[in-house]
Structure formats: C-alpha cells, structure tokens
Design a protein around this motif. Structure first.
Motif, PDB file in Angstrom:
ATOM      1  N   PHE A 205       0.888  -1.241   0.077  1.00 21.25           N
ATOM      2  CA  PHE A 205       0.006   0.095   0.182  1.00 21.25           C
ATOM      3  C   PHE A 205       0.820   1.111  -0.104  1.00 21.25           C
ATOM      4  N   VAL A 206       0.355   2.311  -0.774  1.00 24.44           N
ATOM      5  CA  VAL A 206       1.117   3.536  -0.837  1.00 24.44           C
ATOM      6  C   VAL A 206       0.391   4.691  -0.335  1.00 24.44           C
ATOM      7  N   GLU A 207      -0.870   4.853  -0.739  1.00 26.19           N
ATOM      8  CA  GLU A 207      -1.779   5.782  -0.610  1.00 26.19           C
ATOM      9  C   GLU A 207      -3.277   5.610  -0.933  1.00 26.19           C
ATOM     10  N   VAL A 208      -4.015   6.753  -0.687  1.00 27.33           N
ATOM     11  CA  VAL A 208      -5.397   6.669  -1.110  1.00 27.33           C
ATOM     12  C   VAL A 208      -5.844   8.034  -1.383  1.00 27.33           C
ATOM     13  N   LYS A 209      -6.560   8.255  -2.420  1.00 26.01           N
ATOM     14  CA  LYS A 209      -7.069   9.552  -2.922  1.00 26.01           C
ATOM     15  C   LYS A 209      -8.681   9.163  -2.773  1.00 26.01           C
ATOM     16  N   LYS A 210      -9.231  10.226  -1.985  1.00 23.66           N
ATOM     17  CA  LYS A 210     -10.671  10.078  -1.489  1.00 23.66           C
ATOM     18  C   LYS A 210     -11.462  11.487  -1.767  1.00 23.66           C
ATOM     19  N   ASP A 211     -12.604  11.142  -2.415  1.00 25.04           N
ATOM     20  CA  ASP A 211     -13.475  12.418  -2.729  1.00 25.04           C
ATOM     21  C   ASP A 211     -13.358  13.231  -1.687  1.00 25.04           C
ATOM     22  N   GLY A 212     -13.480  14.755  -1.852  1.00 27.91           N
ATOM     23  CA  GLY A 212     -13.688  15.680  -0.948  1.00 27.91           C
ATOM     24  C   GLY A 212     -12.638  15.666   0.117  1.00 27.91           C
ATOM     25  N   LEU A 213     -11.312  15.063   0.084  1.00 18.20           N
ATOM     26  CA  LEU A 213     -10.132  15.191   0.705  1.00 18.20           C
ATOM     27  C   LEU A 213      -9.184  15.762  -0.177  1.00 18.20           C
ATOM     28  N   GLY A 214      -8.372  16.886   0.358  1.00 22.29           N
ATOM     29  CA  GLY A 214      -7.353  17.527  -0.324  1.00 22.29           C
ATOM     30  C   GLY A 214      -7.720  18.188  -1.782  1.00 22.29           C
ATOM     31  N   GLY A 215      -8.957  18.433  -1.848  1.00 18.83           N
ATOM     32  CA  GLY A 215      -9.277  19.228  -3.114  1.00 18.83           C
ATOM     33  C   GLY A 215      -9.887  18.193  -4.170  1.00 18.83           C
ATOM     34  N   VAL A 216      -9.947  17.070  -3.914  1.00 14.78           N
ATOM     35  CA  VAL A 216     -10.124  15.721  -4.744  1.00 14.78           C
ATOM     36  C   VAL A 216     -11.639  15.869  -4.957  1.00 14.78           C
ATOM     37  N   ASP A 217     -11.918  15.749  -6.390  1.00 15.74           N
ATOM     38  CA  ASP A 217     -13.348  15.735  -6.626  1.00 15.74           C
ATOM     39  C   ASP A 217     -13.570  14.695  -7.775  1.00 15.74           C
ATOM     40  N   GLY A 218     -14.903  14.270  -8.090  1.00 17.12           N
ATOM     41  CA  GLY A 218     -15.453  13.384  -9.045  1.00 17.12           C
ATOM     42  C   GLY A 218     -15.093  11.849  -8.771  1.00 17.12           C
ATOM     43  N   LEU A 219     -15.078  11.455  -7.363  1.00 20.87           N
ATOM     44  CA  LEU A 219     -14.792  10.179  -6.953  1.00 20.87           C
ATOM     45  C   LEU A 219     -15.946   9.566  -6.224  1.00 20.87           C
ATOM     46  N   ASN A 220     -17.107  10.329  -6.126  1.00 19.26           N
ATOM     47  CA  ASN A 220     -18.045   9.602  -5.276  1.00 19.26           C
ATOM     48  C   ASN A 220     -18.665   8.617  -6.266  1.00 19.26           C
ATOM     49  N   GLY A 221     -18.787   7.480  -5.588  1.00 21.65           N
ATOM     50  CA  GLY A 221     -19.218   6.328  -6.143  1.00 21.65           C
ATOM     51  C   GLY A 221     -18.280   5.799  -7.456  1.00 21.65           C
ATOM     52  N   VAL A 222     -17.089   5.864  -7.373  1.00 27.33           N
ATOM     53  CA  VAL A 222     -16.305   5.730  -8.100  1.00 27.33           C
ATOM     54  C   VAL A 222     -16.452   4.170  -8.909  1.00 27.33           C
ATOM     55  N   ARG A 223     -16.427   3.947 -10.082  1.00 25.70           N
ATOM     56  CA  ARG A 223     -16.768   2.594 -10.617  1.00 25.70           C
ATOM     57  C   ARG A 223     -15.910   2.180 -11.582  1.00 25.70           C
ATOM     58  N   ALA A 224     -14.858   2.935 -12.479  1.00 27.72           N
ATOM     59  CA  ALA A 224     -14.094   2.416 -13.338  1.00 27.72           C
ATOM     60  C   ALA A 224     -12.885   3.467 -13.364  1.00 27.72           C
ATOM     61  N   LEU A 225     -11.674   2.829 -13.980  1.00 28.02           N
ATOM     62  CA  LEU A 225     -10.427   3.257 -14.071  1.00 28.02           C
ATOM     63  C   LEU A 225      -9.799   3.030 -15.207  1.00 28.02           C
ATOM     64  N   ALA A 226      -8.971   4.011 -15.630  1.00 30.75           N
ATOM     65  CA  ALA A 226      -8.263   3.734 -17.087  1.00 30.75           C
ATOM     66  C   ALA A 226      -7.101   4.623 -17.053  1.00 30.75           C
ATOM     67  N   PHE A 227      -6.185   3.983 -17.787  1.00 31.97           N
ATOM     68  CA  PHE A 227      -4.821   4.559 -17.859  1.00 31.97           C
ATOM     69  C   PHE A 227      -4.488   5.367 -19.238  1.00 31.97           C
ATOM     70  N   SER A 228      -3.877   6.194 -19.336  1.00 37.57           N
ATOM     71  CA  SER A 228      -3.227   6.675 -20.750  1.00 37.57           C
ATOM     72  C   SER A 228      -2.151   5.760 -20.980  1.00 37.57           C
ATOM     73  N   ASP A 229      -1.856   5.478 -22.241  1.00 39.94           N
ATOM     74  CA  ASP A 229      -1.055   4.593 -22.733  1.00 39.94           C
ATOM     75  C   ASP A 229       0.580   4.721 -22.148  1.00 39.94           C
ATOM     76  N   ASP A 230       0.881   6.228 -21.919  1.00 36.92           N
ATOM     77  CA  ASP A 230       2.084   6.433 -21.401  1.00 36.92           C
ATOM     78  C   ASP A 230       2.136   6.356 -20.027  1.00 36.92           C
ATOM     79  N   GLY A 231       0.918   6.026 -19.160  1.00 35.43           N
ATOM     80  CA  GLY A 231       0.978   5.753 -17.865  1.00 35.43           C
ATOM     81  C   GLY A 231       1.305   6.976 -16.884  1.00 35.43           C
ATOM     82  N   LEU A 232       1.092   8.179 -17.630  1.00 33.62           N
ATOM     83  CA  LEU A 232       1.375   9.340 -17.041  1.00 33.62           C
ATOM     84  C   LEU A 232       0.021   9.999 -16.343  1.00 33.62           C
ATOM     85  N   HIS A 233      -1.145   9.479 -16.787  1.00 32.09           N
ATOM     86  CA  HIS A 233      -2.512   9.799 -16.094  1.00 32.09           C
ATOM     87  C   HIS A 233      -3.480   8.803 -16.054  1.00 32.09           C
ATOM     88  N   LEU A 234      -4.188   8.812 -14.885  1.00 31.66           N
ATOM     89  CA  LEU A 234      -5.185   7.964 -14.432  1.00 31.66           C
ATOM     90  C   LEU A 234      -6.681   8.710 -14.593  1.00 31.66           C
TER      91      LEU A 234
END
Length: 287
Positions: A205-234
């Motif tokens: 385990f490294v860390e967790v990013k949660k909706d509403g903490l530290g300015g994070v938004d858009g993760l309420n009810g998160v259901r899917a993930l995808a990477f850019s091919d270069d791995g620089l963005h999730l």
C-alpha cells in the motif's frame, strides 16, 4: 478487444455468458460468431459430455491476455473467474478451469466486479466489493490457469499505515509499466494505490485518494479506472458525482496528484450522468 484486433468479447451479465464477435480490421464492424455460457456442456474429442462450464454467472468483466492466448471472465454471481483458451484464427473459446471464492482457500472473488492482467502476463488482479479487497492470482502463461496468491483487504494493517480505499472495490487497473496497481473503492469514494512486486505479484500500500479530501473531486461512487498509454495519467469514472476525475501519476512512486474533474452539467459537459466506464484511445488523444 484481442490484441490482434480480430475479436471482440463482451460480458453479458443477464445471459451469464460471453459473446464472441469477429472484427473487420478495415472498418471496425463486428459479426457475431458464437458464445460461451454458464452450464454449457463440455465435450471431449468423441463429443461425449465430460463436464460443464462454470464461473460465468453474472459475467461482469472480460480480459484478453496480452499474448492473445487466453480470456478471463469475472462472474460476479458465481464469485468466480473463468479461464478460456482462445483460438487465434477464429477467436473461439475453450473452457480451461475456474476459481471460486471460498473454495480451496481462494479469496478476493466475492461478487467480483472487475479484473486486470499485469502487462507481463504473470498476474491477474480482481476487485471484490464483498471482500472489500483485491485478490492476487499467478497466471501460467502456457496453460492460462490461475493460482491464488493472496488478498489485500480494506482496514488491514501495514505498519505504519492501514489499508484504505478498498471498500466496495469495483475496478482494478495496472499501470502500463506494471509497477503499480490501482483499485476503485466505490463505497470509499476513493482510489487506493499499491506498488507491485513483479516476481510474486504482491502488493504494498502506498496511499489513497478520496473524494472531498485535499481538493479531490469526481470520485463519489467511483466505478471504473483507465490509464493513458504512457502511464502518466489515470482517469476515474465517478457514478454518483456524474463525473470523470483526472489524476497525474508519479511513475517512480505510483502516487497520484489530482488534476481536475469534468462534471455533468458544468462548463458545458454532458453525457456523464451515472458515469460507470472510462477508456482512453490508444494514441492517448481522447477519453
């Protein structure tokens, strides 16, 4: 879609099946060629019934190995993952075996929602909302068979940290370089980050990013993930936020930095209500 682009496989939850399509490389059109379904008889070379396919009830996800040899299906209602050998010319699937949660010590497949193969093809990871965790499985590249390695569960201690972000695990993604694994915790409204041991498949385990903490938004009810091919963005689809959240990834540590959230109805964005899936184009230009 298979790596050679010749076949499309679709998990049909209500049919307890996987539909198989042949894909035209010129224009992308598809032609239905068959299906495999839960309970379907398995016959030997003499056409005698020797068993039945299992592990496909409530099929919720399908993964094709990078070598194109095998297909893996998450059967949520069966608490299982079914393994198939893929015929490279026709795309047809032959049942190999399946693993079920709670049988022979297997864990991490309760109501399994999603799976992901590591780029090196050595491991498969499963997102289990019932287990609030991620299951770890080793893959035999020759036979395609899976063997249970272990599970990482929300709330488990990893001194000085405690695992977090895995509650209601709904999706899993492995970074393109194979160094890190990311879990979407739908109940936790978060994304948990792990480093991956390429030899054992083990996760730290490294860390967790949660909706509403530290300015994070858009993760309420998160259901899917995808990477850019270069791995620089999730990219993460937040169903209850009607949004897609964007994160920059540190390739060395795996840590995420929140960039922005595109939210339905804001700034002209539309079509994101109940966002439940996300994909990045292979050229990395569009999401």
């Amino acid at each position: 879609v298979s790596g050679d682009g010749l076949n499309l496989y679709i998990a049909g939850a209500d049919d307890n099946a996987v539909a198989i399509f042949r894909r035209d490389l010129r224009n992308g059109t598809v032609t239905f060629t068959g299906l495999v379904s839960d309970g379907e008889p398995i016959r030997d070379a003499d056409c005698d019934v020797v068993g039945a396919m299992d592990g496909l009830a409530g099929a919720s996800d399908v993964e094709v190995s990078a070598d194109g040899q095998h297909v893996y299906v998450a059967g949520g209602l069966d608490d299982a993952v079914a393994v198939f050998e893929r015929q490279a010319v026709t795309g047809a699937l032959a049942f190999v075996h399946f693993l079920r949660d709670g049988v022979a010590g297997v864990n991490g497949l309760g109501n399994v929602r999603g799976t992901a193969l590591s780029p090196d093809g050595k491991h498969l990871y499963s997102a289990s909302p019932s287990d609030n965790g991620v299951g770890i499985f080793a893959r035999n590249a020759t036979t395609g068979q899976l063997s249970y390695v272990g599970i990482r569960v929300d709330g488990a201690p990893q001194p000085p940290l405690t695992l977090d972000g895995l509650a209601g695990a709904a999706a899993v993604a492995v970074s393109p370089d194979g160094e890190h694994v990311y879990i979407a915790g739908e109940t936790d409204d978060g994304v948990a980050v792990f480093t991956r041991d390429a030899a054992t498949g083990g996760l730290t385990f490294v860390e967790v990013k949660k909706d509403g903490l530290g300015g994070v938004d858009g993760l309420n009810g998160v259901r899917a993930l995808a990477f850019s091919d270069d791995g620089l963005h999730l990219y993460a689809a937040g169903a209850l936020d009607n949004a897609v959240a964007v994160f920059a990834r540190d390739a060395a540590t795996g840590a995420l930095t929140f960039v922005e959230a595109e939210i339905d109805g804001a700034g002209g964005a539309d079509g994101l209500a109940g966002a439940s899936g996300v994909a990045v184009s292979p050229d990395g230009e569009h999401v």
